[in-house]
Design an enzyme around this catalytic site. Structure first.
Site, mmCIF file in Angstrom:
data_model
loop_
_atom_site.group_PDB
_atom_site.id
_atom_site.type_symbol
_atom_site.label_atom_id
_atom_site.label_comp_id
_atom_site.label_asym_id
_atom_site.label_seq_id
_atom_site.Cartn_x
_atom_site.Cartn_y
_atom_site.Cartn_z
ATOM 1 N N ASN A 9 4.386 3.332 10.613
ATOM 2 C CA ASN A 9 4.587 3.908 11.946
ATOM 3 C C ASN A 9 3.638 3.202 12.903
ATOM 4 O O ASN A 9 2.436 3.426 12.866
ATOM 5 C CB ASN A 9 4.294 5.417 11.890
ATOM 6 N N TRP A 10 4.211 2.360 13.750
ATOM 7 C CA TRP A 10 3.362 1.548 14.639
ATOM 8 C C TRP A 10 2.893 2.319 15.864
ATOM 9 O O TRP A 10 2.078 1.808 16.642
ATOM 10 C CB TRP A 10 4.124 0.292 15.081
ATOM 11 N N LYS A 11 3.449 3.495 16.073
ATOM 12 C CA LYS A 11 3.078 4.302 17.245
ATOM 13 C C LYS A 11 3.249 3.448 18.523
ATOM 14 O O LYS A 11 4.159 2.620 18.567
ATOM 15 C CB LYS A 11 1.670 4.889 17.067
ATOM 16 N N HIS A 95 6.550 14.317 14.284
ATOM 17 C CA HIS A 95 5.207 13.786 14.030
ATOM 18 C C HIS A 95 4.171 14.660 14.746
ATOM 19 O O HIS A 95 4.422 15.156 15.838
ATOM 20 C CB HIS A 95 5.111 12.342 14.522
ATOM 21 N N GLU A 97 1.645 13.993 16.419
ATOM 22 C CA GLU A 97 1.304 13.575 17.792
ATOM 23 C C GLU A 97 2.355 14.061 18.784
ATOM 24 O O GLU A 97 2.028 14.407 19.928
ATOM 25 C CB GLU A 97 1.123 12.043 17.839
ATOM 26 N N GLU A 167 1.833 15.172 6.501
ATOM 27 C CA GLU A 167 0.732 14.495 7.183
ATOM 28 C C GLU A 167 -0.264 15.539 7.673
ATOM 29 O O GLU A 167 -0.072 16.124 8.744
ATOM 30 C CB GLU A 167 1.250 13.696 8.376
ATOM 31 N N GLY A 173 -5.579 9.115 11.429
ATOM 32 C CA GLY A 173 -6.414 8.273 12.279
ATOM 33 C C GLY A 173 -7.900 8.593 12.190
ATOM 34 O O GLY A 173 -8.683 8.143 13.024
ATOM 35 N N SER A 213 -4.433 8.290 7.101
ATOM 36 C CA SER A 213 -5.452 7.338 6.656
ATOM 37 C C SER A 213 -5.132 6.675 5.316
ATOM 38 O O SER A 213 -6.028 6.443 4.508
ATOM 39 C CB SER A 213 -6.828 8.011 6.630
ATOM 40 N N GLY A 234 -0.044 4.634 9.293
ATOM 41 C CA GLY A 234 -0.270 4.343 10.705
ATOM 42 C C GLY A 234 -1.106 3.087 10.862
ATOM 43 O O GLY A 234 -0.605 1.965 10.802
ATOM 44 N N GLY A 235 -2.417 3.266 11.037
ATOM 45 C CA GLY A 235 -3.326 2.153 11.313
ATOM 46 C C GLY A 235 -3.173 0.962 10.376
ATOM 47 O O GLY A 235 -3.128 -0.188 10.832
HETATM 48 P P1 13P Z 1 -3.063 6.750 10.098
HETATM 49 O O1 13P Z 1 -2.551 6.037 8.865
HETATM 50 O O2 13P Z 1 -3.542 5.811 11.159
HETATM 51 O O3 13P Z 1 -4.003 7.842 9.760
HETATM 52 O O4 13P Z 1 -1.768 7.451 10.762
HETATM 53 C C1 13P Z 1 -0.950 8.221 9.958
HETATM 54 C C2 13P Z 1 0.271 8.578 10.710
HETATM 55 O O5 13P Z 1 0.227 9.325 11.671
HETATM 56 C C3 13P Z 1 1.541 7.985 10.280
HETATM 57 O O6 13P Z 1 2.617 8.578 10.912
#
Ligand code: 13P
Length: 255
Positions: A9-11, A95, A97, A167, A173, A213, A234-235
């Site tokens: 997920n590149w956000k 998600h 967020e 999640e 993050g 993470s 994510g990251g």
């Molecule tokens: P991180 O891997 O950066 O913690 O993000 C997880 C995430 O929100 C994937 O959708």
């Protein structure tokens, strides 16, 4: 046997040029080699260009959100049909967020799940508790409510076309991953809940991804858990080499 899935997920990251460069390298590195199903979720603006690069490869494309209506006066929104046309097979829904920063509640998530399925997209349905909810020992109550309200009026067939992602909000993050045991406990709870509502068959076939993470350093131990079938990253999915290491978690184990 559930096929493992690693989704990135590149956000709100990457220009079209960066996204195309990533997708080209991913395609070249993975070739026809067997491994988990790999999904990338670029921002809307890069979907079409990434779809072109990935055409004919085994890598799948996801969007990060959709609007529940087919079309109309919804300035700034994107429909499921538009995402399909752009080349998406999947869409991330619910998600944390979106839930916290954009006030999406379980009812909105439910409408989006139905819209995705109606458009022929496979939802990646995200759920998870906040730190406060965990500390107050309310994790399972929160998860159960997200499942019950989010999946309202969905059929076993719909569940069969979906992926779930657990999640924990406190792990996103933050560099603070749930331990494999903490994640497994919730994954098992989710699977048992699905078994109770939709039957054992639906539960046994459902891929439940862990997100929060995930890195090349912890993916292998997470994937050893019985009810963890993949990861939503994510990251660590933003750099193609680190994403490839996560995808190749089996090799990490052997080293
Ligand atoms: P991180 O891997 O950066 O913690 O993000 C997880 C995430 O929100 C994937 O959708």
């Amino acid at each position: 046997m559930i096929e493992s899935v690693i989704a990135g997920n590149w956000k709100m990251n990457k220009t079209i040029a960066e996204a195309v460069g990533f997708a080209s390298r991913l395609r070249e590195a993975l070739g026809a080699s067997p491994g988990p199903e790999v999904i990338v979720a670029p921002p809307f603006t890069a979907l079409r260009a990434v779809a072109e690069v990935l055409r004919g490869s085994a890598v799948r494309l996801a969007a990060q959100n959709l609007h529940e209506a087919e079309k109309g006066a919804y300035t700034g929104e994107i429909s499921g049909g538009m995402l399909r046309e752009a080349g998406c097979q999947y869409v991330i829904i619910g998600h944390s967020e979106r839930r916290t920063l954009f006030s999406e509640g379980n009812d909105a998530v439910n409408l989006k799940l139905r819209a995705a399925l109606a458009a022929g997209l496979k939802p990646i349905f995200c759920i998870g508790e906040t730190l406060r909810e965990r500390e107050e020992d309310r994790t399972k109550t929160v998860i159960e409510r997200q499942l019950k309200e989010g999946l309202n009026n969905l059929t076993a067939g719909d569940i069969g076309r979906s992926l779930f992602a657990y999640e924990p909000v406190w792990a996103i993050g933050t560099g603070r991953t749930a331990t494999p045991e903490q994640a497994e406990e919730v994954h098992r709870f989710i699977r048992e809940w699905i078994a109770g509502q939709y039957g054992r068959g639906s539960a046994e076939e459902l891929a439940i991804l862990y997100g929060g993470s995930v890195t090349p350093a912890n993916i292998a131990s997470l994937m050893l858990q019985q009810d963890i079938n993949g990861a939503l990253v994510g990251g660590a999915s933003l750099d193609v080499e680190s994403f490839l290491q996560v995808v190749r978690y089996n090799n990490i184990q052997e080293v």
